[in-house]
Design a protein around this motif. Structure first.
Motif, PDB file in Angstrom:
ATOM      1  N   LEU A 146       0.811  -1.218   0.000  1.00 48.78           N
ATOM      2  CA  LEU A 146       0.000   0.000   0.000  1.00 48.78           C
ATOM      3  C   LEU A 146       0.846   1.271   0.000  1.00 48.78           C
ATOM      4  N   SER A 147       2.092   1.182   0.467  1.00 44.93           N
ATOM      5  CA  SER A 147       2.963   2.361   0.444  1.00 44.93           C
ATOM      6  C   SER A 147       3.816   2.426  -0.818  1.00 44.93           C
ATOM      7  N   SER A 148       3.527   1.567  -1.757  1.00 46.95           N
ATOM      8  CA  SER A 148       4.268   1.539  -3.024  1.00 46.95           C
ATOM      9  C   SER A 148       3.944   2.767  -3.876  1.00 46.95           C
ATOM     10  N   THR A 151       0.814   2.330  -8.923  1.00 45.80           N
ATOM     11  CA  THR A 151      -0.644   2.250  -8.782  1.00 45.80           C
ATOM     12  C   THR A 151      -1.128   0.815  -8.914  1.00 45.80           C
ATOM     13  N   SER A 153       0.491  -1.890  -8.126  1.00 43.45           N
ATOM     14  CA  SER A 153       0.850  -2.608  -6.906  1.00 43.45           C
ATOM     15  C   SER A 153      -0.122  -2.266  -5.773  1.00 43.45           C
ATOM     16  N   ARG A 154      -0.504  -0.998  -5.648  1.00 44.17           N
ATOM     17  CA  ARG A 154      -1.462  -0.608  -4.617  1.00 44.17           C
ATOM     18  C   ARG A 154      -2.839  -1.222  -4.877  1.00 44.17           C
ATOM     19  N   THR A 157      -2.664  -4.910  -3.986  1.00 47.51           N
ATOM     20  CA  THR A 157      -2.593  -5.026  -2.530  1.00 47.51           C
ATOM     21  C   THR A 157      -3.944  -4.741  -1.897  1.00 47.51           C
ATOM     22  N   ALA A 158      -4.650  -3.736  -2.406  1.00 42.07           N
ATOM     23  CA  ALA A 158      -5.986  -3.432  -1.875  1.00 42.07           C
ATOM     24  C   ALA A 158      -6.942  -4.593  -2.110  1.00 42.07           C
TER      25      ALA A 158
END
Length: 192
Positions: A146-148, A151, A153-154, A157-158
């Motif tokens: 989430l801190s990547s 976009t 990757s986030r 992850t979400a």
């Protein structure tokens, strides 16, 4: 206390467990079941330990998933420590169950509430440490994702976070349902 009994043995109260201590055959079945649970706990904790060690000891191969930043690294290290504690507590509990007899456990349970709680915690604590270790590992990966800066990757992850939360919610709902189903007395059959 009933929740501890349910978590440790899967029965609604201590009377069911007491009944399993009345014969050698029932006690051996209980011992085999608990040693199997503790063996699975050791195996799971060992896998978590290996994964945590791999993440802690290596740098991230992907620039958009940097788990060496302080927060994920701290969570990975906590996962590693909790996995070690889980292995140690599972091993000591398994040795206790392998080298005990039913009369000694009966005597312990008769002596008082403190020894009953210790008896129940010898099964629950190793599982608790494994669950905490797994959650720290998942939290570290989610924090890194989430801190990547990417976009994609986030977003992935979400999505994984949503799946994880739904999975945990389903497991908890099923456990609560089973707990309440075992606590309710069986109603007599209604006449036709």
């Amino acid at each position: 206390m009933n929740v501890l009994i349910f978590l440790a043995f899967g029965c609604s109260d201590l009377h069911d467990h007491w009944n399993s201590l009345q014969s050698d055959r029932a006690f051996e079945a209980l011992r085999r079941k608990l040693c199997s649970i503790l063996g699975s706990t050791i195996t799971t904790a060992s896998v978590l330990l290996a994964i945590s060690v791999a993440f802690v000891s290596t740098a991230s191969p992907l620039p958009y998933l940097d788990y060496s930043t302080p927060t994920p690294y701290c969570l990975l290290f906590m996962s590693l420590m909790l996995a070690i504690i889980a292995i140690l507590t599972s091993g000591s509990s398994m040795m206790r169950w392998l080298h005990t007899d039913r009369r000694w456990i009966q005597k312990q349970l008769k002596q008082g509430r403190f020894l009953v709680v210790f008896h129940l915690l010898s099964i629950i604590v190793p599982i608790f440490f494994v669950v905490c270790s797994l959650n720290c590992l998942v939290s570290a990966m989610l924090t890194a994702g989430l801190s990547s800066h990417s976009t994609a990757s986030r977003a992935v992850t979400a999505f994984c976070l949503i799946i994880y939360v739904l999975n945990i919610g389903t497991i908890l709902m099923e456990a609560v349902w089973k707990y309440h189903a075992r606590r309710q007395p069986i109603s007599p059959a209604l006449p036709c």
